[in-house]
Structures are given as C-alpha cells and as structure tokens.
Scaffold this active site. Structure first.
Site, PDB file in Angstrom:
ATOM      1  N   ALA A 106       0.988  -1.144  -0.134  1.00  0.00           N
ATOM      2  CA  ALA A 106       0.125  -0.117  -0.140  1.00  0.00           C
ATOM      3  C   ALA A 106       0.937   1.327   0.065  1.00  0.00           C
ATOM      4  O   ALA A 106       0.217   2.459  -0.179  1.00  0.00           O
ATOM      5  CB  ALA A 106      -1.077  -0.065   1.274  1.00  0.00           C
ATOM      6  N   GLY A 107       1.947   1.207   0.303  1.00  0.00           N
ATOM      7  CA  GLY A 107       2.946   2.371   0.233  1.00  0.00           C
ATOM      8  C   GLY A 107       4.275   2.084   1.282  1.00  0.00           C
ATOM      9  O   GLY A 107       4.130   1.477   2.101  1.00  0.00           O
ATOM     10  N   ASP A 130      -0.706  16.011  12.954  1.00  0.00           N
ATOM     11  CA  ASP A 130      -0.404  15.742  11.497  1.00  0.00           C
ATOM     12  C   ASP A 130      -2.137  15.642  10.967  1.00  0.00           C
ATOM     13  O   ASP A 130      -2.440  14.768  10.330  1.00  0.00           O
ATOM     14  CB  ASP A 130       0.221  14.636  11.577  1.00  0.00           C
TER      15      ASP A 130
END
Length: 510
Positions: free
Chosen positions: A138-139, A257
């Site tokens: 996914a990353g 964040d």
C-alpha cells in the site's frame, strides 16, 4: 466467516504519515533495571489506582480465563492465524484478534506517585503474523511500509526499529482513548490499534476503503452529488472535531498531523460515495500536551509480576518542538504562522505543548482538510481550473519560509470571502474571517508588512476573476459553516462555539 466472526470493515492509508526522522527512541529502555523492578515489586499494586484516569478497579486482572483463551485460539486458528508464544505457559496460547479490543492497557501500580505503571492487553501482542490472505503493498514511508490484507480487512505497518517504540506508545495511548471515547461519549472517529509485534516491529490497524485524498478524487469525478452527501460531509467533520477535542482535552494527546491523507473512510458503496465511517489515524507525530498524566508512564508486556518487556514513554514525547509544529506550515492557524514570522510566542517556548494550543492547531488543520474537500472535491466542475486552499509549495522548494508563511496568510485573506458564509445560524455578530488589513497590523516588522501587502494585492489582481466564478451550492452551506468555525482566527471559537457541540438540526437530515 460467520456473521459473528466478521471483523470490522476497516483500512490504513498507504501514505498516512511517513515515518519521520525526528523520532528519537533514546528515552526507551527495553528492560527495567534491577532497582526499578525492586521498586515496582515493593509498591502496593492497588494504591492510587481508583483516582487515575486509566484506572478500572472492576477489571483489575489482565489474565483471561482458560476457557476464553481456548475460544480465542480456536476462532483464530479457524481463519489461519498462528503465532509463537510470547512466553511458555500451560494454558492454550493466545493469538492476535482482529476486532476492536475492549481495553488496551490498565493501571497496575504507581511508582513515586508520578510514574504510573500499566499492564498492556496481552491479546494485542503477537510474535509473528501468518494470514492466509495475499497482502497488497500500500505504500512506503521514510522508515516503514504498509501492506493491506483485503480479506482480513487489516493493515500492517512494518517499521524501522529506530522509530517503532515511539509510535507504538503513541498508538497505545490514542487507542485507549479511542475505546474510552466510544464508551463515554459515543465517539467512534479515532483509529484503534488491533495488535503489535515487538519482534517484527509491526503495528496492526483496521483497513478502510480509502483516505480522504482518494475520496476527494472520486467525488470530483461525479457529475451530480445528492444533497444528503454534502450534509453528511458536515456531520463527518463535526464528529472528527469532537474526536480531536477528546484526544487533546481528555487524553492529553495532540495529533499535529491532521490532513486528508490521515483521515480514513468507509463508504456505503463506491457508486454513492456516502460516508459511513470516518476516523483520524496515523500517530507518528502525536505529542503529549499539558493535560497528559502519562508523560512518565511505564507499560509492561506480559504477566504483571514478571513482565516480558517494558516500554517507557520517552522524555521528549512531551517536549514541544516548534520545528515539528511547523512541519505542515500551510495547515497551521494564523497565530502559529505569525509567531514564526515575528519570532515570538511559541518560537521561544521550550516546555510541554499547552493543551489549548495543541487543540487549536489540530482543529484548524481539520478545517483546512474540509476546505480541501469543498474546493477540490465539490467545485472543480464549475471552474476552468482548480482552486486550491494554499499557494503551491513548488514556488518555495517545498520548504516553509517566512515568505511562504506571508504568502499563505495573504492567499487565505483573499480566498475566504468567496468560500465562507457571511453569517451562520443563531449568531448575528459572527465575523467569519479576518481581513488583510487587520492581519497586517499583527506583523511586527515594516519590511514583512510590505511583503504581505504585496502578496495580498497580487492575489486580488490575479485570482479575483477566478474566485468570482465560485458558486457554493445550498447543500454545501453546512460544510462551509463548519469550515468557517474550525478555521476561525479566534482559537476559542474553533473549540467552543455552540454549533460545534449542540444539536445539529441546523444541518438538516442526511
């Protein structure tokens, strides 16, 4: 799977918060010293527990019954899960479970009154994950990578050992907050940890359909949007605002964040795009603020009398770094950018992040995320080019500078009157946005004032015709009101305005 066995239909973002280089695990100690162990053994295990915010006297033990353990094992073996035991014991070994745990940690004892010692839920800790499900990459971030297991509906975040302990502790604290928020207030918008491995440096989270960035892309491709979808967006962001407020005020955790990439969604179906679940996740940058009582906490893994591992909250977990606060400069509220420009306020502060400041930062960033949904998800079809919520980073080499901060403030002042409503329900004296002239008086140096004025005049010349083409549909009015409140110049309005907390009848039914 049987109906009762189905884990929640959940996803972690593949790009959610790449692991940052600022993390420091020097504060972690893998094992307790002999002196610490002796002190814990000599401490009354129940003294002071009732008054501690995480105490739960009715559930004082972390050991489950042999019958329950065997049921858990059979359930997970049925679905192809195995793990090596953390330590040898006579009863059937425990395997990781994929439903939301009833608790993450419980108070075990207090050391010197200011050092709470917690026992972690043993069911969350596993040695190795083996699933009969083909993972999907996914990353990748700076210090880790994410794989999705579609059938099991979990996301596994494998991390570099240098940052693992810090993010694990952040996830533990936020996940217990997620459970408490659901039990006390019905808030379900905080991602909860499903498991972790100290050996393989992995964190398990629910998997979701998409993050808000992907949702914006899908939304922008729709030719027509039903009115109830727009109203649902307003409800979703109010839920997220309540979740962030709970984390900041009740748990003493500031996210730092908040952005579209860290908001994860489930939708009713990919045709309607109606949001059914929205949660805030990725705890890489979480900082303990002044409301936290866990700045010196110790977490024990395994049997409380003979813990297998000891995790300590690092000393820098509660130390505010202004550089960290500015890591997403274009998401920051005016007061933070002005501190940076003028070299005042938080730029000279070195203690624990004040709770009110942390909450103001998180809520403003949430409002910026909603503004992005409106501009890029709902308005592209009516404009010749896309309208963004900030100046583009590439003009400044993707780095925050005083000039970019001034540019961002000027752009906001010019854009706001075309997007935000001039009035809101039930508040005749509401001032929805700050004007450039008023903001200019808060800049200390004459040279910087001139730069700000130049940016504001330039955007008035180059962007006014584009902005005049913006037409906000009536169904989006509630979302623009929520944006106006969360992005208000007054930080108290951001967190305490009645429309954020009282009856939502003004939004209309979804």
């Amino acid at each position: 799977m049987d109906a009762d066995d189905t884990p929640p239909n959940l996803q972690i973002s593949p790009t959610a918060g790449p692991l940052r280089s600022h993390h420091n695990t020097d504060g972690h100690e893998p094992n307790a010293t002999a002196a610490d162990q002796q002190e814990r053994e000599s401490t009354n295990p129940t003294h002071g527990c009732v008054n501690h915010p995480w105490a739960n006297p009715s559930t004082a033990t972390c050991m489950e019954s042999p019958e329950r353990s065997q049921q858990t094992s059979l359930f997970l073996l049925k679905h192809g899960l195995t793990r090596d035991p953390i330590h040898q014991r006579e009863r059937v070994d425990v395997f990781p479970q994929f439903n939301k745990p009833p608790w993450v940690f419980r108070i075990s004892k207090l050391s010197r009154l200011i050092v709470p010692i917690f026992t972690l839920n043993e069911q969350l800790c596993f040695s190795k994950l083996q699933i009969r499900d083909r993972p999907r990459f996914a990353g990748r971030g700076t210090y880790g990578r994410v794989h999705i297991y579609p059938s099991s509906k979990i996301a596994v975040k494998t991390m570099d050992s240098r940052v693992f302990n810090r993010e694990l502790i952040n996830a533990i604290l936020a996940s217990e907050g997620s459970i408490r928020a659901g039990e006390r207030l019905g808030i379900s918008s905080i991602v909860c940890l499903l498991g972790f491995s100290l050996q393989t440096k992995q964190l398990l989270f629910p998997a979701y359909d998409m993050d808000m960035d992907e949702y914006i892309v899908r939304l922008s491709r729709r030719l027509t949007i039903p009115d109830h979808i727009d109203r649902k967006i307003a409800h979703v962001f109010l839920d997220l605002a309540q979740a962030l407020t709970f984390l900041n005020r009740t748990c003493g955790l500031t996210h730092l964040d908040v952005k579209c990439g860290n908001i994860f969604l489930n939708v009713d179906n990919f045709a309607s795009l109606e949001i059914t679940t929205a949660v805030i996740g990725d705890y890489s940058l979480v900082t303990l603020n002044t409301y936290s009582l866990c700045t010196r906490a110790i977490f024990e893994v395994g049997n409380p009398s003979h813990p297998e591992h000891v995790l300590r909250v690092p000393r820098d977990a509660s130390q505010m770094s202004f550089r960290l606060v500015l890591s997403h400069g274009t998401n920051q509220p005016p007061e933070i950018l002005l501190d940076y420009i003028n070299g005042t306020g938080l730029t000279k502060y070195t203690g624990t992040l004040p709770q009110r400041v942390g909450l103001a930062i998180d809520l403003y960033a949430l409002g910026q995320a909603l503004l992005e949904v409106i501009l890029l998800g709902r308005l592209p079809g009516q404009l010749p080019i896309s309208v963004h919520r900030t100046p583009h980073y590439h003009y400044y080499g993707h780095k925050l500078s005083p000039d970019l901060a001034l540019d961002t403030l000027a752009y906001r002042c010019v854009l706001a009157p075309y997007i935000l409503p001039s009035d809101i329900p039930g508040d005749l004296n509401y001032n929805p946005f700050i004007h450039a002239g008023e903001l200019n008086t808060r800049i200390s140096r004459n040279s910087l004032r001139r730069i700000f004025q130049c940016h504001a005049v330039r955007y008035g010349v180059t962007h006014s015709k584009l902005f005049e083409g913006i037409r906000i549909p009536a169904s989006l009015y509630p979302a623009t009101v929520v944006t106006s409140l969360l992005c208000h110049d007054n930080s108290e309005i951001r967190s305490d305005h009645p429309l954020l907390w009282h009856d939502r009848d003004w939004i209309g039914s979804t």
